[in-house]
Design a protein around this motif. Structure first.
Motif, short mmCIF file in Angstrom:
data_model
loop_
_atom_site.label_atom_id
_atom_site.label_comp_id
_atom_site.label_asym_id
_atom_site.label_seq_id
_atom_site.Cartn_x
_atom_site.Cartn_y
_atom_site.Cartn_z
N GLY A 33 0.80 -1.22 0.00
CA GLY A 33 0.00 0.00 0.00
C GLY A 33 0.83 1.27 0.00
O GLY A 33 0.45 2.27 0.61
N VAL A 34 1.98 1.22 -0.68
CA VAL A 34 2.85 2.40 -0.76
C VAL A 34 2.81 2.96 -2.19
O VAL A 34 2.35 2.31 -3.12
CB VAL A 34 4.31 2.04 -0.39
CG1 VAL A 34 4.39 1.65 1.07
CG2 VAL A 34 4.85 0.92 -1.27
N LYS A 35 3.32 4.17 -2.32
CA LYS A 35 3.46 4.78 -3.64
C LYS A 35 4.88 4.55 -4.12
O LYS A 35 5.84 4.84 -3.42
CB LYS A 35 3.17 6.29 -3.55
CG LYS A 35 3.26 7.01 -4.89
CD LYS A 35 2.94 8.50 -4.73
CE LYS A 35 3.06 9.22 -6.06
NZ LYS A 35 2.77 10.68 -5.92
N VAL A 36 5.02 3.98 -5.33
CA VAL A 36 6.34 3.66 -5.87
C VAL A 36 6.49 4.31 -7.23
O VAL A 36 5.63 4.16 -8.11
CB VAL A 36 6.55 2.14 -5.99
CG1 VAL A 36 7.99 1.84 -6.41
CG2 VAL A 36 6.23 1.43 -4.69
N LEU A 37 7.58 5.04 -7.42
CA LEU A 37 7.87 5.69 -8.70
C LEU A 37 9.27 5.30 -9.14
O LEU A 37 10.24 5.49 -8.39
CB LEU A 37 7.76 7.21 -8.56
CG LEU A 37 8.07 8.03 -9.83
CD1 LEU A 37 7.04 7.73 -10.92
CD2 LEU A 37 8.09 9.51 -9.51
N ALA A 38 9.38 4.75 -10.33
CA ALA A 38 10.70 4.35 -10.87
C ALA A 38 11.02 5.23 -12.07
O ALA A 38 10.20 5.36 -12.99
CB ALA A 38 10.67 2.88 -11.28
#
Length: 342
Positions: A33-38
């Motif tokens: 439930g986290v926000k992940v940006l690559a």
């Protein structure tokens, strides 16, 4: 909001850790439930403090796997997620679902499979739609075998439409069981993985496990049973209605299939697609949609599915008519999400 940045070294490590089309990234994001940006070899994670730290440990674990020259698939990602949550007692660890059959432990290996398993335990009718290799049939059979051994049900009924996938087998020798065996092979394979041959044979001889073609279900009422319809996309609408109304007291029905692989005549509507649309909002009915990120077979299976879907998407774009001269494409409607989720 707490955040952490993980730097990946080189394109090969980035592809291995994040997965093709970022499916590993999505798997971690959905589990925690986290926000992940690559972007540009860096992975930034934002969210609640403990979750962010768990995500960092998971990504570092995947980097170690890659650097030890081991292949990384959704199952490896699921194992690292589960291990991290268990070690830290983090959110979601207490919600882990598993089925124990003898010496085997069957547990979900992706976020989608976890939703599916939860739906199987909580609902009387479950539709599961997804591509090959997502564990649709296996998890349904595992739930059924567990219920039978615990005395929660008295019978398992395995059903499949006798529809051939582009080839005609012609006349098949033997009794009914021998004739339909080729069609029910995937269900039997799942059984053999959970039970030994002698036990399966004994259960079948005592009518505790029954295999039947869909056409033979008419007129029956099944009580105290788990009834599994595999390849449900190849049932017609009338067949699906007939099958679903076989449900008796203390019965559960599971329908699995892949609506992208319908072998019915072109003008015939799939009973699975119709039922999902028609019955999806009824209480006690659950619909679980799995996608490529839930594939847990050999890593090549995911690559194969991706390749075919990319080709089909390309054909769809090519066949889309161009706007007439002087006509402006209005684009998506106001408030509409232009992205398409699987």
């Amino acid at each position: 909001m707490p955040e952490v940045t993980i730097t990946l070294e080189g394109h090969a490590e980035e592809l291995a850790v994040l997965g093709s089309r970022d499916q590993h990234l999505r798997q971690i994001r959905d589990a925690l439930g986290v926000k992940v940006l690559a972007r540009h070899g860096e992975v930034r994670v934002e969210g609640e403090g403990a979750r962010v730290e768990q995500a960092r440990r998971i990504f570092e674990g995947l980097r170690k796997l890659h650097r030890s020259h081991r292949s990384i698939g959704s199952s490896e990602v699921a194992d690292i997620i589960e291990k991290t949550l268990r070690e830290e007692g983090g959110a979601g660890a207490s919600e882990a679902i598993e089925i124990r059959e003898g010496n085997r432990v069957v547990r979900p290996r992706s976020a989608g499979q976890a939703r599916y398993l939860k739906a199987l335990l909580q609902n009387e009718l479950v539709f599961c739609v997804g591509p090959a290799g997502t564990g649709k049939t296996y998890l349904a059979v595992a739930i059924a075998v567990t219920g039978l051994r615990k005395g929660q049900i008295k019978k398992i009924v395995l059903v499949r439409p006798a529809v051939e996938a582009g080839e005609h087998l012609g006349f098949l020798p033997g009794d009914l069981e021998a004739k339909i065996n080729p069609y029910l092979r995937p269900l039997l394979d799942a059984l053999h993985d959970l039970m030994d041959y002698d036990q399966i044979r004994r259960y079948m001889d005592n009518d505790l496990i029954e295999i039947a073609p869909l056409a033979y279900m008419r007129g029956r009422t099944l009580n105290d049973a788990v009834i599994i319809l595999d390849e449900g996309q190849n049932a017609t609408v009338p067949q699906m209605k007939m099958f679903l109304t076989r449900m008796g007291q203390n019965a559960r029905i599971v329908v699995t299939g892949d609506i992208t692989q319908v072998d019915l005549p072109p003008a015939t509507r799939s009973g699975l697609a119709d039922a999902v649309e028609r019955l999806g909002r009824i209480e006690g009915v659950a619909t679980v949609m799995l996608d490529r990120s839930d594939i847990v077979r050999h890593p090549l299976v995911q690559a194969i599915v991706n390749a075919y879907e990319e080709e089909e998407s390309g054909r769809d774009r090519e066949s889309k008519p161009e706007p007439s001269a002087g006509v402006v494409d209005p684009g998506p409607a106001v408030g509409a999400d232009p992205t398409v989720s699987e």
